[in-house]
Design a protein around this motif. Sequence first.
Motif, mmCIF file in Angstrom:
data_model
loop_
_atom_site.group_PDB
_atom_site.id
_atom_site.type_symbol
_atom_site.label_atom_id
_atom_site.label_comp_id
_atom_site.label_asym_id
_atom_site.label_seq_id
_atom_site.Cartn_x
_atom_site.Cartn_y
_atom_site.Cartn_z
ATOM 1 N N ARG A 212 38.428 31.605 75.393
ATOM 2 C CA ARG A 212 38.803 33.163 75.768
ATOM 3 C C ARG A 212 40.396 33.038 76.232
ATOM 4 N NH1 ARG A 212 36.463 36.170 81.116
ATOM 5 N NH2 ARG A 212 37.711 34.364 82.109
ATOM 6 N N ASN A 213 40.765 32.172 76.905
ATOM 7 C CA ASN A 213 42.223 32.242 77.416
ATOM 8 C C ASN A 213 43.060 32.097 76.208
ATOM 9 O OD1 ASN A 213 41.636 33.134 79.883
ATOM 10 N ND2 ASN A 213 42.200 31.404 80.966
ATOM 11 N N VAL B 136 33.561 31.483 78.633
ATOM 12 C CA VAL B 136 33.587 32.275 77.382
ATOM 13 C C VAL B 136 34.513 31.589 76.348
ATOM 14 C CG1 VAL B 136 34.245 34.454 76.144
ATOM 15 C CG2 VAL B 136 33.555 34.524 78.669
ATOM 16 N N TYR C 148 36.029 41.615 76.676
ATOM 17 C CA TYR C 148 35.493 40.641 75.555
ATOM 18 C C TYR C 148 33.985 40.763 75.420
ATOM 19 C CZ TYR C 148 34.769 38.715 80.400
ATOM 20 O OH TYR C 148 34.212 38.332 81.623
ATOM 21 N N PHE D 29 33.528 37.435 70.098
ATOM 22 C CA PHE D 29 32.611 36.533 71.129
ATOM 23 C C PHE D 29 31.106 36.779 70.844
ATOM 24 C CE2 PHE D 29 36.431 37.009 73.435
ATOM 25 C CZ PHE D 29 36.870 35.677 73.510
#
Length: 227
Positions: free
Chosen positions: A106-107, A103, A36, A67
């Motif tokens: 992110r998941n 982040v 990422y 990101f």
Amino acid sequence: MKVLVLLSGGVDSATCLGLAIHRFGKENVVTLSISYGQKHVKEMEAAKKIAAYYQVEFIYLDLAKIFEYSDCSLLTHSEQEIPKESYVNQMEEQGEKPVSTYVPFRNGLFLSSAASIALSKDCSRIFYGAHSDDAAGNAYPDCSKAFNEAMNQAIYIGSGKQLKIEAPFVSLNKAKIVEKGLELNVPYELTWSCYEGAEKPCGKCGTCIDRAIAFEKNGVSDPAMNV
């Protein structure tokens, strides 16, 4: 049943992989590691070693581009320093906001990407290592039980009821995960948790502190610290 395991290279995902192999056999397990844009490659290197140890298929995906608009302190382009304190202290300073190492979603992105690959690989389950310590105090909201349930429902419906996600540790803390991993003989010496990419873990970032406490509570030394 075939299972896809999201494998970051850390303690939680490695234990998740060990559990999946224990339940379903390595011939029915595929691993997916996702980059990422983090500041180091130690996690990816660890993930490859763990997959090779278990002799399971390893798939790599790069989502760094998504990101690049975030200023999360974990990311290569960010000038923020990674906090050198526990998550408890960070949350006291942040209030209700996620910590600076969160982040953005992110998941959610990882699980959505994993769903597409899992369906293509004839998997009917996705395993990932979210746990209660990370979800506590809204530090990492995409590790919570509510988030897991919502994503599971979305992926189940969106896959034509072919695919579900499972976070087997979502109600457990990290110490309990390590306890389970020790029972399964998970190769913790191959794992990497530190947010820094030095030769040895820094021992000072939030994830290093949590990891050390988890092994201490199980009365064992961290195998990765002796490598």
